[in-house]
Design an enzyme around this catalytic site. Sequence first.
Site, short mmCIF file in Angstrom:
data_model
loop_
_atom_site.label_atom_id
_atom_site.label_comp_id
_atom_site.label_asym_id
_atom_site.label_seq_id
_atom_site.Cartn_x
_atom_site.Cartn_y
_atom_site.Cartn_z
N THR A 92 0.83 -1.29 0.05
CA THR A 92 0.08 0.13 -0.06
C THR A 92 0.79 1.09 0.25
O THR A 92 0.47 2.30 -0.53
CB THR A 92 -1.01 -0.02 1.15
OG1 THR A 92 -1.75 -1.08 1.09
CG2 THR A 92 -1.66 1.44 1.40
N TYR A 121 -8.20 0.30 -3.30
CA TYR A 121 -7.06 1.10 -4.11
C TYR A 121 -6.23 -0.22 -4.57
O TYR A 121 -6.43 -1.37 -4.10
CB TYR A 121 -6.38 1.71 -3.21
CG TYR A 121 -5.74 1.28 -2.10
CD1 TYR A 121 -6.21 1.32 -0.78
CD2 TYR A 121 -4.51 0.44 -1.98
CE1 TYR A 121 -5.72 0.81 0.43
CE2 TYR A 121 -4.15 -0.27 -0.85
CZ TYR A 121 -4.68 -0.18 0.36
OH TYR A 121 -4.39 -0.55 1.36
N SER A 173 1.64 -7.78 -0.68
CA SER A 173 2.28 -8.52 0.17
C SER A 173 1.52 -9.78 0.58
O SER A 173 2.15 -10.89 1.01
CB SER A 173 2.86 -7.87 1.31
OG SER A 173 1.64 -7.84 2.32
N THR A 185 1.46 -4.13 4.27
CA THR A 185 1.36 -4.52 5.72
C THR A 185 0.77 -6.08 5.98
O THR A 185 0.80 -6.33 7.07
CB THR A 185 0.36 -3.32 6.01
OG1 THR A 185 -0.96 -3.64 5.71
CG2 THR A 185 1.16 -2.05 6.19
N ASP A 186 0.13 -6.63 5.12
CA ASP A 186 -0.70 -7.96 5.22
C ASP A 186 0.42 -9.08 5.80
O ASP A 186 0.14 -9.82 6.70
CB ASP A 186 -1.44 -8.38 3.99
CG ASP A 186 -2.36 -7.60 3.91
OD1 ASP A 186 -3.01 -7.78 2.84
OD2 ASP A 186 -2.91 -6.45 4.43
N LYS A 229 0.06 -7.24 13.11
CA LYS A 229 -1.06 -6.25 12.70
C LYS A 229 -2.34 -6.75 13.32
O LYS A 229 -2.72 -7.99 13.15
CB LYS A 229 -1.07 -6.65 10.98
CG LYS A 229 -1.94 -5.55 10.31
CD LYS A 229 -2.15 -5.65 8.75
CE LYS A 229 -3.21 -4.72 8.19
NZ LYS A 229 -2.99 -4.70 6.77
N GLU A 240 -2.03 -28.30 27.46
CA GLU A 240 -3.37 -28.77 26.98
C GLU A 240 -3.42 -30.29 26.39
O GLU A 240 -4.21 -30.83 25.76
CB GLU A 240 -3.93 -27.82 25.87
CG GLU A 240 -4.64 -26.72 26.78
CD GLU A 240 -5.81 -27.18 27.43
OE1 GLU A 240 -6.29 -26.47 28.58
OE2 GLU A 240 -6.38 -28.06 27.06
N1 DGL Z 1 -2.54 -5.93 -0.30
C1 DGL Z 1 -1.96 -5.42 0.82
C2 DGL Z 1 -0.45 -5.74 1.18
O1 DGL Z 1 0.15 -5.55 0.15
C3 DGL Z 1 -2.18 -4.22 1.19
C4 DGL Z 1 -2.01 -3.62 2.73
C5 DGL Z 1 -0.92 -2.75 2.67
O2 DGL Z 1 0.05 -2.86 2.05
O3 DGL Z 1 -1.08 -1.99 4.02
O4 DGL Z 1 -0.15 -6.13 2.04
#
Ligand code: DGL
Length: 361
Positions: A44, A58, A91, A124-125, A197, A318
Amino acid sequence: MLHKNPAQSMIALFGLLFCMASATQAQHAAPKLANVTILATGGTIAGSGASSTTTVGYTAATVGVQRLIAAVPELAKVANVNGEQVFQIASENMTNEHWLTLAKRVNVLLAQSNVDGIVITHGTDTLEETAYFLNLVVKSRKPVVLVGAMRPSTAISADGPINLYNSVMLAASPEAVGKGVLVAMNDQIQSARDVTKVNTSTLDSFRTPELGLLGYIQGSKPFFYRQQIRKHTTETEFDIGALQVLPQVDIVYGYANVGPVAVDAFMAAGAKGIIHAGVGDGSLAARVKPALVAAHAKGAVVVRASRVGQGILARNGEANDDELDFVVADTLSAQKARILLMLALTKTTSTKEIQRMFYTY
Ligand code: DGL
């Protein structure tokens, strides 16, 4: 220094004064800036939307590294920056092969005396996963900082530019040396091992809920208040230099009514390790446990983790791990336990040794 000829004495005196002035000026010259390389992978932070109010829906990974750098001219005040476009992907599409390529490039660059730190721009993913992988295989104490954005570059109040500026400043900072791989988002400094995250879309999505962030970035300076005590970077036993492939390790998720299908399917697909992200303290459903026992009997290493997100996965809690010969993930999430188990399996299949690794990293 005094000469018989007064003219020569004056020349010598002016020469001395000039040298003293130059030395004084050099003392007060601007400090030499660190050399920071930005390795761009997409996400992103490199995304673009249809309008300035588009913060979801987006397209990620559309803006190149040179444009990311050009968009933040202030970077030149904190470091000598150059950029490389390693990948241009969202990602969620990151793979083991991407990780090996990226890690090898990082190690080559950090071995160069003209590179003082690295910033990796990333979606971020899976940012927390890439960060943890690098935390275990980067062979340098020089700063490596991962950064992303929760809003695309085209959005009002996009967070990418300030996150990038903060990350470059951090990577150029002596305080960041030897701290392990870091994540810098939302003015906070997090450790690769423990950050995760926690929100699908808000600016403060990267947290270390219970073990805590390492510090803050404020006024173009880093402020550290704690550091990671688990081993990382130059202290690790893992070496990916000659690796072309990582062992297949998959994750099965625990939930009410779960059955053995996922375990059996991953084993049929060649898994060498299974991470069981169980409910609670990693509980094994009665219908799943036999499948995990069978998987281990076929040579797969089984690691009990939890879907919960926080806390220690208790060995012999467990399940009787000693009897089952299973490993427990300590406080690692399932996705990070997968990374450590993959690297562990490049060294050994001994569950005793692998359990040691889970209590070390
Ligand atoms: N498709 C997600 C990624 O590339 C978008 C999220 C982001 O980068 O914040 O991880």
